[in-house]
Design an enzyme around this catalytic site. Structure first.
Site, PDB file in Angstrom:
ATOM      1  N   LYS A 168       0.843  -1.181  -0.083  1.00 27.71           N
ATOM      2  CA  LYS A 168       0.211   0.045   0.204  1.00 27.71           C
ATOM      3  C   LYS A 168       0.862   1.372  -0.025  1.00 27.71           C
ATOM      4  CE  LYS A 168      -1.714   2.703   3.000  1.00 27.71           C
ATOM      5  NZ  LYS A 168      -1.711   3.867   2.410  1.00 27.71           N
ATOM      6  N   GLY A 193       7.322   5.105   7.990  1.00 25.09           N
ATOM      7  CA  GLY A 193       6.335   6.259   8.214  1.00 25.09           C
ATOM      8  C   GLY A 193       6.721   6.792   9.646  1.00 25.09           C
ATOM      9  N   SER A 194       5.939   7.213  10.063  1.00 26.50           N
ATOM     10  CA  SER A 194       6.155   8.186  11.547  1.00 26.50           C
ATOM     11  C   SER A 194       5.995   7.205  12.466  1.00 26.50           C
ATOM     12  CB  SER A 194       4.706   8.828  11.633  1.00 26.50           C
ATOM     13  OG  SER A 194       3.664   8.284  11.716  1.00 26.50           O
ATOM     14  N   THR A 195       6.584   7.637  13.567  1.00 26.41           N
ATOM     15  CA  THR A 195       6.701   6.827  14.769  1.00 26.41           C
ATOM     16  C   THR A 195       5.189   6.575  15.311  1.00 26.41           C
ATOM     17  OG1 THR A 195       8.838   7.657  15.196  1.00 26.41           O
ATOM     18  CG2 THR A 195       7.756   6.638  17.114  1.00 26.41           C
ATOM     19  N   GLY A 212       3.955   3.907  13.379  1.00 28.24           N
ATOM     20  CA  GLY A 212       4.723   2.354  13.683  1.00 28.24           C
ATOM     21  C   GLY A 212       4.190   1.659  14.849  1.00 28.24           C
ATOM     22  N   GLU A 214      10.535   1.376   9.957  1.00 24.68           N
ATOM     23  CA  GLU A 214      11.697   2.424   9.866  1.00 24.68           C
ATOM     24  C   GLU A 214      10.972   3.497  10.016  1.00 24.68           C
ATOM     25  OE1 GLU A 214      14.437   4.672   8.803  1.00 24.68           O
ATOM     26  OE2 GLU A 214      13.874   4.083   6.493  1.00 24.68           O
ATOM     27  N   CYS A 219      13.408  11.052   6.675  1.00 21.84           N
ATOM     28  CA  CYS A 219      13.685  10.508   7.960  1.00 21.84           C
ATOM     29  C   CYS A 219      15.159  10.682   8.497  1.00 21.84           C
ATOM     30  CB  CYS A 219      13.261   9.004   8.177  1.00 21.84           C
ATOM     31  SG  CYS A 219      14.111   7.881   6.926  1.00 21.84           S
ATOM     32  N   GLU A 234      10.157  16.057  15.204  1.00 19.56           N
ATOM     33  CA  GLU A 234      10.403  15.830  14.090  1.00 19.56           C
ATOM     34  C   GLU A 234       9.591  16.878  13.096  1.00 19.56           C
ATOM     35  OE1 GLU A 234      11.293  12.102  11.025  1.00 19.56           O
ATOM     36  OE2 GLU A 234       9.300  12.406  11.786  1.00 19.56           O
TER      37      GLU A 234
HETATM   38  O1  TXE Z   1       2.865   9.615   8.263  1.00 22.21           O
HETATM   39  P1  TXE Z   1       2.183   8.089   8.394  1.00 22.21           P
HETATM   40  P2  TXE Z   1       2.380  10.998   7.336  1.00 22.21           P
HETATM   41  C1  TXE Z   1       6.499  11.484   9.501  1.00 22.21           C
HETATM   42  C2  TXE Z   1       6.874  13.297   9.638  1.00 22.21           C
HETATM   43  C3  TXE Z   1       5.607  13.534   9.094  1.00 22.21           C
HETATM   44  C4  TXE Z   1       4.662  12.586   9.887  1.00 22.21           C
HETATM   45  C5  TXE Z   1       3.098  12.562   9.415  1.00 22.21           C
HETATM   46  O2  TXE Z   1       7.222  13.620  10.713  1.00 22.21           O
HETATM   47  O3  TXE Z   1       5.388  15.025   9.180  1.00 22.21           O
HETATM   48  O4  TXE Z   1       5.388  11.379   9.787  1.00 22.21           O
HETATM   49  O5  TXE Z   1       3.174  11.892   7.974  1.00 22.21           O
HETATM   50  C6  TXE Z   1       0.127   4.901   6.370  1.00 22.21           C
HETATM   51  N1  TXE Z   1      -2.022   1.156   9.540  1.00 22.21           N
HETATM   52  N2  TXE Z   1       7.016  10.889   8.424  1.00 22.21           N
HETATM   53  O6  TXE Z   1       0.758  11.141   8.146  1.00 22.21           O
HETATM   54  O7  TXE Z   1       0.886   8.320   9.006  1.00 22.21           O
HETATM   55  C7  TXE Z   1      -0.092   5.641   5.451  1.00 22.21           C
HETATM   56  O8  TXE Z   1      -1.210   5.730   4.669  1.00 22.21           O
HETATM   57  C8  TXE Z   1      -1.288   0.987   8.491  1.00 22.21           C
HETATM   58  C9  TXE Z   1       8.342  10.108   8.646  1.00 22.21           C
HETATM   59  O9  TXE Z   1       2.233  10.838   6.246  1.00 22.21           O
HETATM   60  O10 TXE Z   1       3.221   7.416   9.039  1.00 22.21           O
HETATM   61  C10 TXE Z   1       1.344   5.821   4.546  1.00 22.21           C
HETATM   62  O11 TXE Z   1       1.369   4.888   3.500  1.00 22.21           O
HETATM   63  N3  TXE Z   1      -0.786   2.148   7.523  1.00 22.21           N
HETATM   64  C11 TXE Z   1       8.607   9.166   7.601  1.00 22.21           C
HETATM   65  C12 TXE Z   1       2.056   5.637   5.510  1.00 22.21           C
HETATM   66  O12 TXE Z   1       1.560   4.797   6.639  1.00 22.21           O
HETATM   67  C13 TXE Z   1      -0.837   3.319   7.986  1.00 22.21           C
HETATM   68  C14 TXE Z   1       7.831   9.227   6.201  1.00 22.21           C
HETATM   69  C15 TXE Z   1       2.868   6.623   6.337  1.00 22.21           C
HETATM   70  O13 TXE Z   1       2.167   7.465   6.962  1.00 22.21           O
HETATM   71  C16 TXE Z   1      -1.667   3.437   9.173  1.00 22.21           C
HETATM   72  C17 TXE Z   1       6.629   9.981   6.418  1.00 22.21           C
HETATM   73  C18 TXE Z   1      -2.073   2.578  10.131  1.00 22.21           C
HETATM   74  N4  TXE Z   1      -2.919   2.845  10.973  1.00 22.21           N
HETATM   75  C19 TXE Z   1       6.336  10.616   7.520  1.00 22.21           C
HETATM   76  N5  TXE Z   1      -2.014   5.125   9.337  1.00 22.21           N
HETATM   77  C20 TXE Z   1       9.960   8.412   7.491  1.00 22.21           C
HETATM   78  N6  TXE Z   1      10.296   7.797   8.426  1.00 22.21           N
HETATM   79  O14 TXE Z   1      10.706   8.653   6.465  1.00 22.21           O
HETATM   80  C21 TXE Z   1      -1.373   5.712   8.302  1.00 22.21           C
HETATM   81  N7  TXE Z   1      -0.688   4.581   7.473  1.00 22.21           N
END
Ligand code: TXE
Length: 490
Positions: free
Chosen positions: A183, A236-238, A241, A259, A294, A393
Site C-alpha cells: 500500500k 513512516g511516522s513513529t 509505527g 523504519e 527520515c 521531527e
Molecule cells: O505519516 P504516516 P504521515 C513523519 C513526518 C511527518 C509525519 C506524518 O514527521 O510529518 O510522519 O506524515 C500509512 N496502519 N514521517 O501522516 O501516517 C499511510 O497511509 C497502516 C516520517 O504521512 O506514518 C502511509 O502509507 N498504515 C517518515 C504511511 O503509513 C498506516 C515518512 C505513512 O504515513 C496507518 C513519512 C495505519 N494505522 C512521514 N496510518 C519517514 N520515516 O521517512 C497511516 N498509514
C-alpha cells in the site's frame, strides 16, 4: 530539457491486483500535486474485502506460479530484468514521480530512478548468495537452520521517496520468494503502480505483487491485521509505527520491520576541516527533498571555535535556493508535500520562537508560492534542549543550532531522548570520531559525510523511537525469511 507539461502525463489508476487494474472508477480520495496544490486524480479507498482479495491472490499465486519454489537464481534473474526495465522507463516513470511527489524531475531522473533500480538489482543478486546454517550438534546427527519465505509480506510506504521505498520493501521480500501486497501513501500512489506493471513485464508472475490504494486508517490497517499477511514492513511516522506494532498482534502474531522518524544531529568539532565544505554537507543533510527525509540531519551541534565561519557559510547557502515546480528541469528545491505538512512546519517554527528561539534566516514560505508549500531553508538558534524544534521531527528544511565547548558536552547535546536514527560526526581527529561513534545512540553514524551512499550492503534502521529492524543490506533480505530448525539423526 527535462521539463514537461504536468497536464499531459497519462497514467493508470485504481488497484493493481493479479496483474490487472481494477476498482478504477471507485475513486474517493483526491490526490494533489505538491508543487501547486492542484488535485489531478483520485484513488479508491480500498476496504478490508479488497485487501483480503489482494492478499489471497498473492498467497495463491506465489505457490501456483512456482515463485516461492523457483530456484533463487531464477528469482534473481527476474529482479535484475525488472531493474533494467525501470531504468529504460525513466523518461516516463520520472515524469510520473515528479508530477505527484516532492522530487524535482532532474533529481528523479539522476538519483531516484537509478537508486530504485539498483536496490532491486542488489536483491536480485542476494537471492542465491545467502543460505541457512549448519549447526554444531552431536556427531551422529545433523543440525540445520533452513530459511524459507514467510508467505505474504504486507508493505506500507510513505510519500517522501515513493519509488525507492517500494524497491526497499519489494526487493528483499520477492527475492526471498514471498508474495507482496503493497500500500503506497495515499499522497503519492501512482508511480508504484507503474513499478508493479514493469515487474510483471520483467517476468514476475501476475498476482505475486499486488498494489492496493487507500488511506492508512482503512486500507493500511486492514493489510496489517490480515491473518495471511505473515510479515509487515513499514516506513513512516513513529506514531503510526506504534499503531502497526499493536495491530500486528491483532490477528495472530507477525514480525514487523519499522523504519520511523528521526531528529538526527550533525556534530561538528573545531577540527572538522574547511568550514565551506562542512557547511555544504550540513546543508544537503537538512534541505534535500525539502527536509522531508527520515534521515535528515536537522540539529546542528557545533563547537564554538568553528561556529561563526560555519554559520556564515550556511546562511549564504540557505539564501541561494529558489523554488520552482517539480516538473521544471531547472527545479532544484522541493516543495512540502501538502498543506497539512506545511502548517506543521509553520506551527513548530512559531512555537520554537515563542520558546526563546531566534530565526537566523528563513522561517517562512517563499513569496509567490501560495499554491504549493515551498518553505525557505531555516536556521533557528537560541534553542534550549527542551525547545520543540530540538525535540520534535519537523520534516521540513529547518535546522536548529546549539553550541558546545568540550567533547563530552557536544556528545551529550547530540543525544536525543526519543529518536536514534542517524548522526553525522565531523572531525579530522580519528580518536574523537571513534569516541563519538561509540557514544551516540543512533542506528547509523556518518563520519565526515552526511547521507547514504550507493552501498546497498550497508543496512539502515533506527534505535529507540526510530524503529525496529533494518532496511537494505543482507539484513533486509534475511528478515524476509523465517528460519526452520532441523535435526536429523543418522
Ligand atoms: O505519516 P504516516 P504521515 C513523519 C513526518 C511527518 C509525519 C506524518 O514527521 O510529518 O510522519 O506524515 C500509512 N496502519 N514521517 O501522516 O501516517 C499511510 O497511509 C497502516 C516520517 O504521512 O506514518 C502511509 O502509507 N498504515 C517518515 C504511511 O503509513 C498506516 C515518512 C505513512 O504515513 C496507518 C513519512 C495505519 N494505522 C512521514 N496510518 C519517514 N520515516 O521517512 C497511516 N498509514
Amino acid at each position: 530539457m527535462l521539463s514537461f507539461d504536468p497536464n499531459k502525463v497519462e497514467f493508470s489508476t485504481g488497484n493493481y491486483i493479479d496483474g490487472q487494474y481494477c476498482h478504477k472508477n471507485q475513486g474517493q480520495i483526491p490526490v494533489h500535486r505538491p508543487s501547486d496544490g492542484q488535485s489531478y486524480a483520485d484513488i479508491p479507498e480500498s476496504g478490508a474485502q479488497v485487501v483480503a482479495q489482494a492478499v489471497e491472490i498473492a498467497e495463491q499465486q506465489r505457490i501456483r506460479s512456482g515463485w516461492s519454489e523457483a530456484s533463487p537464481r531464477q528469482r534473481g534473474a527476474v529482479l535484475r530484468r525488472w531493474a533494467d526495465l525501470i531504468e529504460a522507463d525513466a523518461p516516463y516513470l520520472g515524469q510520473l514521480e515528479a508530477l505527484g511527489s516532492t522530487r524535482p524531475i532532474s533529481d528523479v531522473i539522476h538519483h531516484e530512478i537509478p537508486f530504485t533500480a539498483e536496490a532491486i538489482r542488489f536483491y536480485g543478486e542476494c537471492a542465491d548468495k545467502y543460505s541457512g546454517d549448519l549447526l554444531p550438534t552431536r556427531k551422529d546427527s545433523l543440525g540445520m537452520l533452513v530459511p524459507e519465505p514467510y508467505g505474504v509480506v504486507g508493505a506500507i510506504t510513505p510519500w517522501n521517496f515513493p519509488l525507492s521505498m517500494a524497491s526497499w520493501k519489494c526487493g528483499p521480500a520477492l527475492a526471498a520468494g514471498n508474495g507482496v501486497v503493497l500500500k503506497p501513501s495515499e499522497l503519492t500512489p501512482f508511480s508504484t503502480l507503474r513499478l508493479a506493471e514493469l515487474a510483471v513485464q520483467a517476468g514476475l508472475p501476475a498476482g505475486v505483487l499486488n498494489i492496493v490504494q487507500g488511506s492508512g486508517r482503512h486500507t493500511g490497517s486492514a493489510l496489517v491485521k490480515h491473518p495471511q499477511v505473515r510479515k509487515v514492513s513499514f516506513t513512516g511516522s513513529t506514531a503510526t509505527g506504534a499503531q502497526i506494532m499493536s495491530d500486528a498482534g491483532f490477528n495472530g502474531m507477525k514480525p514487523v520491520t519499522l523504519e520511523l522518524g528521526g531528529k538526527s544531529p550533525q556534530l561538528v568539532f573545531n577540527d572538522a576541516g574547511d568550514p565551506a565544505e562542512v557547511a555544504a554537507r550540513i546543508l544537503r543533510g537538512f534541505t534535500a527533498n525539502g527536509g522531508q527525509a527520515c534521515v535528515a540531519g536537522t540539529r546542528l551541534v557545533v563547537q564554538r571555535g568553528i561556529a561563526p565561519a560555519l554559520i556564515d557559510h550556511l546562511l549564504q547557502l540557505c539564501q541561494s535556493f529558489r523554488p520552482a515546480n517539480t516538473w521544471q528541469g531547472s527545479c532544484q528545491y522541493s516543495p512540502l508535500i501538502d498543506q497539512r505538512q506545511g502548517e506543521k512546519v509553520q506551527r513548530l517554527v512559531q512555537q520554537c520562537c515563542e520558546q526563546g528561539g531566534e530565526i537566523l534566516t528563513g522561517g517562512q514560505r517563499f513569496a509567490g508560492t501560495e499554491q504549493g508549500w515551498f518553505w525557505q531553508p531555516t536556521l533557528l538558534s537560541g534553542v534550549a534542549a527542551d525547545n520543540c524544534a530540538v525535540q520534535e521531527e519537523i520534516f521540513g528544511p529547518v535546522l536548529t543550532v546549539q553550541y558546545f565547548d568540550d567533547e563530552d558536552e557536544g556528545i551529550a547535546l547530540a543525544q536525543h531522548e526519543t529518536y536514534g536514527l542517524c548522526a553525522g560526526v565531523h572531525t579530522l581527529s580519528l580518536p574523537v570520531a571513534m569516541r563519538a561513534m561509540q557514544s551516540l545512540n543512533a542506528g547509523t553514524v556518518w563520519i565526515n559525510r552526511y547521507g547514504r551512499s550507493g552501498d546497498f550492503i550497508i543496512p539502515t534502521g533506527g534505535f529507540m523511537g526510530s524503529g525496529i529492524g533494518k532496511d537494505l543490506g543482507r539484513q533486509a533480505f534475511q528478515a524476509c525469511q523465517r528460519q526452520k530448525s532441523v535435526l536429523i539423526d543418522f
